[in-house]
Design a protein around this motif. Structure first.
Motif, mmCIF file in Angstrom:
data_model
loop_
_atom_site.group_PDB
_atom_site.id
_atom_site.type_symbol
_atom_site.label_atom_id
_atom_site.label_comp_id
_atom_site.label_asym_id
_atom_site.label_seq_id
_atom_site.Cartn_x
_atom_site.Cartn_y
_atom_site.Cartn_z
ATOM 1 N N VAL A 1 0.868 -1.171 0.000
ATOM 2 C CA VAL A 1 0.000 0.000 0.000
ATOM 3 C C VAL A 1 0.909 1.226 0.000
ATOM 4 O O VAL A 1 1.911 1.237 0.713
ATOM 5 C CB VAL A 1 -0.918 0.029 1.240
ATOM 6 N N GLN B 1 1.362 5.664 0.022
ATOM 7 C CA GLN B 1 0.727 6.901 0.464
ATOM 8 C C GLN B 1 1.588 8.072 0.025
ATOM 9 O O GLN B 1 2.718 8.236 0.511
ATOM 10 C CB GLN B 1 0.546 6.902 1.979
ATOM 11 N N GLY C 1 -4.302 10.206 1.134
ATOM 12 C CA GLY C 1 -4.733 8.978 1.771
ATOM 13 C C GLY C 1 -3.988 7.785 1.200
ATOM 14 O O GLY C 1 -3.335 7.882 0.163
ATOM 15 N N PRO C 2 -4.071 6.660 1.875
ATOM 16 C CA PRO C 2 -3.408 5.451 1.360
ATOM 17 C C PRO C 2 -4.024 5.004 0.034
ATOM 18 O O PRO C 2 -5.196 5.286 -0.247
ATOM 19 C CB PRO C 2 -3.668 4.410 2.459
ATOM 20 N N TRP D 1 -4.112 1.343 -2.185
ATOM 21 C CA TRP D 1 -3.730 -0.061 -2.363
ATOM 22 C C TRP D 1 -3.006 -0.206 -3.691
ATOM 23 O O TRP D 1 -3.462 0.321 -4.716
ATOM 24 C CB TRP D 1 -4.962 -0.949 -2.318
ATOM 25 N N ASP E 1 -2.626 -9.433 -7.714
ATOM 26 C CA ASP E 1 -3.459 -8.380 -8.286
ATOM 27 C C ASP E 1 -2.771 -7.029 -8.122
ATOM 28 O O ASP E 1 -1.927 -6.854 -7.227
ATOM 29 C CB ASP E 1 -4.843 -8.364 -7.626
ATOM 30 N N TYR F 1 4.167 0.908 2.007
ATOM 31 C CA TYR F 1 3.988 0.071 3.178
ATOM 32 C C TYR F 1 3.743 -1.377 2.764
ATOM 33 O O TYR F 1 2.977 -1.648 1.829
ATOM 34 C CB TYR F 1 2.781 0.532 3.999
ATOM 35 N N ILE G 1 -6.318 -13.522 -1.186
ATOM 36 C CA ILE G 1 -6.212 -12.066 -1.217
ATOM 37 C C ILE G 1 -7.538 -11.478 -0.754
ATOM 38 O O ILE G 1 -8.594 -11.776 -1.299
ATOM 39 C CB ILE G 1 -5.915 -11.568 -2.649
ATOM 40 N N ARG G 2 -7.471 -10.680 0.274
ATOM 41 C CA ARG G 2 -8.601 -9.838 0.663
ATOM 42 C C ARG G 2 -7.973 -8.534 1.117
ATOM 43 O O ARG G 2 -7.064 -8.535 1.912
ATOM 44 C CB ARG G 2 -9.423 -10.486 1.765
ATOM 45 N N GLY G 3 -8.483 -7.418 0.684
ATOM 46 C CA GLY G 3 -7.728 -6.165 0.748
ATOM 47 C C GLY G 3 -7.464 -5.554 2.102
ATOM 48 O O GLY G 3 -6.728 -4.584 2.201
ATOM 49 N N ILE G 4 -8.031 -6.099 3.165
ATOM 50 C CA ILE G 4 -7.820 -5.519 4.479
ATOM 51 C C ILE G 4 -6.380 -5.736 4.935
ATOM 52 O O ILE G 4 -5.788 -6.786 4.693
ATOM 53 C CB ILE G 4 -8.811 -6.111 5.508
ATOM 54 N N VAL G 5 -5.830 -4.722 5.584
ATOM 55 C CA VAL G 5 -4.445 -4.766 6.055
ATOM 56 C C VAL G 5 -4.461 -4.809 7.578
ATOM 57 O O VAL G 5 -4.719 -3.798 8.236
ATOM 58 C CB VAL G 5 -3.642 -3.552 5.565
ATOM 59 N N TYR G 6 -4.175 -5.958 8.141
ATOM 60 C CA TYR G 6 -4.247 -6.129 9.593
ATOM 61 C C TYR G 6 -3.028 -5.551 10.301
ATOM 62 O O TYR G 6 -3.127 -5.049 11.409
ATOM 63 C CB TYR G 6 -4.411 -7.610 9.951
ATOM 64 N N TRP H 1 0.795 -3.329 9.588
ATOM 65 C CA TRP H 1 1.541 -2.487 8.648
ATOM 66 C C TRP H 1 3.000 -2.388 9.072
ATOM 67 O O TRP H 1 3.302 -2.355 10.262
ATOM 68 C CB TRP H 1 0.959 -1.076 8.634
ATOM 69 N N GLY H 2 3.882 -2.287 8.089
ATOM 70 C CA GLY H 2 5.258 -1.936 8.375
ATOM 71 C C GLY H 2 5.382 -0.439 8.600
ATOM 72 O O GLY H 2 4.384 0.288 8.568
#
Lengths: 109, 121
Positions: free
Chosen positions: B37, B39, B44-45, B47, B59, B95, B104-109, B111-112
């Motif tokens: 992701v 920024q 805003g971020p 994807w 993807d 990130y 693949i599901r776009g939620i980011v649990y 982050w670096g």
């Protein structure tokens, strides 16, 4: 591509008050797969809420998410100074691209 | 504790290439889908790309498709983003993020801390 519109752009509140942040989608979100993130300046975003209303690990219960379809809300009770941040919503419903809103800046004065 | 540490960012000229890396620890890396992701400053971020746990599914956002390539090495707990034909508008903090198990599901649990990529002549 699903467009997310967040409002208000900036919210200025006092400690102890309640904040209500809105996220509106250009089309219905599958399974209500909306996430909310908090970002403190200079840091990475942090997940607060997933699937519209489920708190992520470590998220205080002062934070709650609600909504369905195209309208979603993040509510923060009993505001604290450390809640000052930018809050983003994201949809991860059906398929890519997994878009983010433009953010709401919350100021605790 | 989940840790994601990105590296490889820097200053590159338009048209140039760069390879980002993400070292993961604190979780079963090979089980999880992973994301990049980005920024841009003051924005805003956005994807960028995702890869499934087995690398069988990848993807990309349209603006990078054909220029960026995501990959992973599960034996080394590492995620990569090969970026080529870079444009000024690719300038951003990138990130690395952990997704969900398997797919693949776009939620980011998680982050670096991010790595800054600046594309400028």
């Amino acid at each position: 591509e699903i467009v997310l519109t967040q409002s208000p752009g900036t919210l200025s509140l006092s400690p102890g008050e309640r904040a209500t942040l809105s996220c509106r989608a250009s089309q219905s979100i599958s399974n209500n797969f909306i996430a909310w993130y908090r970002q403190i300046p200079g840091q990475a975003p942090r997940l607060l809420i997933h699937a519209a209303s489920k708190r992520a690990s470590g998220t205080p219960d002062r934070f709650s998410g609600s909504g369905s379809g195209t309208d979603f809300t993040l509510t923060i009770l009993r505001l604290e100074p450390q809640d000052s941040a930018v809050y983003f919503c994201q949809q991860y419903g059906s398929s890519a691209p997994y878009t983010f809103g433009q953010g709401t800046k919350l100021e605790i004065k | 504790e989940v840790q994601l540490v990105e590296s490889g960012g820097g200053l590159v000229k338009p048209g140039g290439s760069l390879r980002l890396s993400c070292a993961a620890s604190g979780f079963a890396f090979s089980d999880f889908g992973m994301h990049w992701v980005r920024q841009a400053p003051g924005k805003g971020p956005e994807w960028v790309s995702s890869i499934s746990s087995s690398s069988g599914d990848k993807d990309y956002v349209d603006s990078v498709r054909g220029r960026f390539s995501i990959s992973r090495d599960n034996s080394k707990n590492s995620l990569f983003l090969q970026m080529s034909s870079l444009r000024v508008e690719d300038t951003a903090t990138y990130y690395c993020g952990r997704g969900v198990i398997g797919v693949i599901r776009g939620i980011v649990y998680s982050w670096g801390q991010g790595t800054l990529v600046t594309v400028s002549s």
